[in-house]
Design a protein around this motif. Structure first.
Motif, PDB file in Angstrom:
ATOM      1  N   PRO A  21       6.181   2.083  34.996  1.00 27.39           N
ATOM      2  CA  PRO A  21       6.500   1.846  36.555  1.00 27.39           C
ATOM      3  C   PRO A  21       5.390   2.832  37.340  1.00 27.39           C
ATOM      4  O   PRO A  21       4.508   3.551  36.927  1.00 27.39           O
ATOM      5  CB  PRO A  21       7.879   2.562  36.675  1.00 27.39           C
ATOM      6  N   SER A  22       5.258   2.592  38.605  1.00 26.70           N
ATOM      7  CA  SER A  22       4.441   3.113  39.470  1.00 26.70           C
ATOM      8  C   SER A  22       4.597   4.525  39.477  1.00 26.70           C
ATOM      9  O   SER A  22       5.831   4.998  39.336  1.00 26.70           O
ATOM     10  CB  SER A  22       4.682   2.592  40.910  1.00 26.70           C
ATOM     11  N   GLY A  23       3.481   5.269  39.365  1.00 26.14           N
ATOM     12  CA  GLY A  23       3.737   6.850  39.091  1.00 26.14           C
ATOM     13  C   GLY A  23       3.738   7.266  37.797  1.00 26.14           C
ATOM     14  O   GLY A  23       4.112   8.592  37.685  1.00 26.14           O
ATOM     15  N   SER A  24       3.654   6.410  36.883  1.00 22.29           N
ATOM     16  CA  SER A  24       3.934   6.827  35.581  1.00 22.29           C
ATOM     17  C   SER A  24       2.758   7.371  34.791  1.00 22.29           C
ATOM     18  O   SER A  24       2.523   7.955  33.785  1.00 22.29           O
ATOM     19  CB  SER A  24       4.454   5.771  34.556  1.00 22.29           C
ATOM     20  N   GLY A  25       1.523   7.313  35.364  1.00 14.21           N
ATOM     21  CA  GLY A  25       0.359   7.853  34.796  1.00 14.21           C
ATOM     22  C   GLY A  25      -0.779   6.887  34.275  1.00 14.21           C
ATOM     23  O   GLY A  25      -1.859   7.275  33.923  1.00 14.21           O
ATOM     24  N   LYS A  26      -0.506   5.536  34.561  1.00 12.39           N
ATOM     25  CA  LYS A  26      -1.404   4.625  33.932  1.00 12.39           C
ATOM     26  C   LYS A  26      -2.893   4.590  34.581  1.00 12.39           C
ATOM     27  O   LYS A  26      -3.924   4.864  33.632  1.00 12.39           O
ATOM     28  CB  LYS A  26      -0.960   3.222  34.115  1.00 12.39           C
ATOM     29  N   THR A  27      -3.018   4.934  35.589  1.00 20.29           N
ATOM     30  CA  THR A  27      -4.088   5.072  36.243  1.00 20.29           C
ATOM     31  C   THR A  27      -4.862   6.407  35.865  1.00 20.29           C
ATOM     32  O   THR A  27      -6.165   6.391  35.702  1.00 20.29           O
ATOM     33  CB  THR A  27      -4.143   4.817  37.919  1.00 20.29           C
ATOM     34  N   THR A  28      -4.321   7.481  35.818  1.00 17.52           N
ATOM     35  CA  THR A  28      -4.628   8.860  35.359  1.00 17.52           C
ATOM     36  C   THR A  28      -5.125   8.791  33.869  1.00 17.52           C
ATOM     37  O   THR A  28      -6.340   9.027  33.741  1.00 17.52           O
ATOM     38  CB  THR A  28      -3.411   9.714  35.275  1.00 17.52           C
ATOM     39  N   VAL A  29      -4.632   7.828  32.953  1.00 18.35           N
ATOM     40  CA  VAL A  29      -4.874   7.762  31.741  1.00 18.35           C
ATOM     41  C   VAL A  29      -6.403   7.177  31.725  1.00 18.35           C
ATOM     42  O   VAL A  29      -7.350   7.425  31.002  1.00 18.35           O
ATOM     43  CB  VAL A  29      -3.920   6.940  30.749  1.00 18.35           C
ATOM     44  N   LEU A  30      -6.529   5.945  32.534  1.00 21.56           N
ATOM     45  CA  LEU A  30      -7.594   5.281  32.666  1.00 21.56           C
ATOM     46  C   LEU A  30      -8.817   6.085  33.322  1.00 21.56           C
ATOM     47  O   LEU A  30     -10.041   5.944  32.598  1.00 21.56           O
ATOM     48  CB  LEU A  30      -7.498   4.034  33.374  1.00 21.56           C
ATOM     49  N   GLY A  31      -8.501   6.917  34.357  1.00 17.14           N
ATOM     50  CA  GLY A  31      -9.621   7.886  34.685  1.00 17.14           C
ATOM     51  C   GLY A  31      -9.768   8.927  33.620  1.00 17.14           C
ATOM     52  O   GLY A  31     -11.188   9.169  33.554  1.00 17.14           O
ATOM     53  N   LEU A  32      -8.907   9.591  32.965  1.00 20.08           N
ATOM     54  CA  LEU A  32      -9.392  10.196  32.006  1.00 20.08           C
ATOM     55  C   LEU A  32     -10.423   9.526  30.731  1.00 20.08           C
ATOM     56  O   LEU A  32     -11.334  10.149  30.395  1.00 20.08           O
ATOM     57  CB  LEU A  32      -8.100  10.756  31.373  1.00 20.08           C
TER      58      LEU A  32
END
Length: 66
Positions: A21-32
């Motif tokens: 879901p939105s806000g679960s960290g998907k974009t954060t993982v990709l950024g890392l």
């Protein structure tokens, strides 16, 4: 936000889907994984290189090459 992944290996040619879901960290993982975001703790290693040990310039070069 805290993202905790004990260990993750993706073989060459293998595909991985990040789903949640939105806000679960998907974009954060990709950024890392891309080195755009630097980890506050732990290690992020891609293709045998630890991203946190690289300078910003080295991370930019690494991203451009891979």
């Amino acid at each position: 936000m805290t993202v905790s992944i004990g260990s993750l290996e993706v073989a060459p040619g293998e595909r991985l889907i990040l789903h949640g879901p939105s806000g679960s960290g998907k974009t954060t993982v990709l950024g890392l994984l891309s080195g755009v975001i630097r980890a506050d703790a732990g290690r992020v290693e891609v293709l045998g290189r630890e991203l946190g040990a690289m300078t910003p310039h080295e991370r930019d070069q690494f991203r451009g090459e891979h």
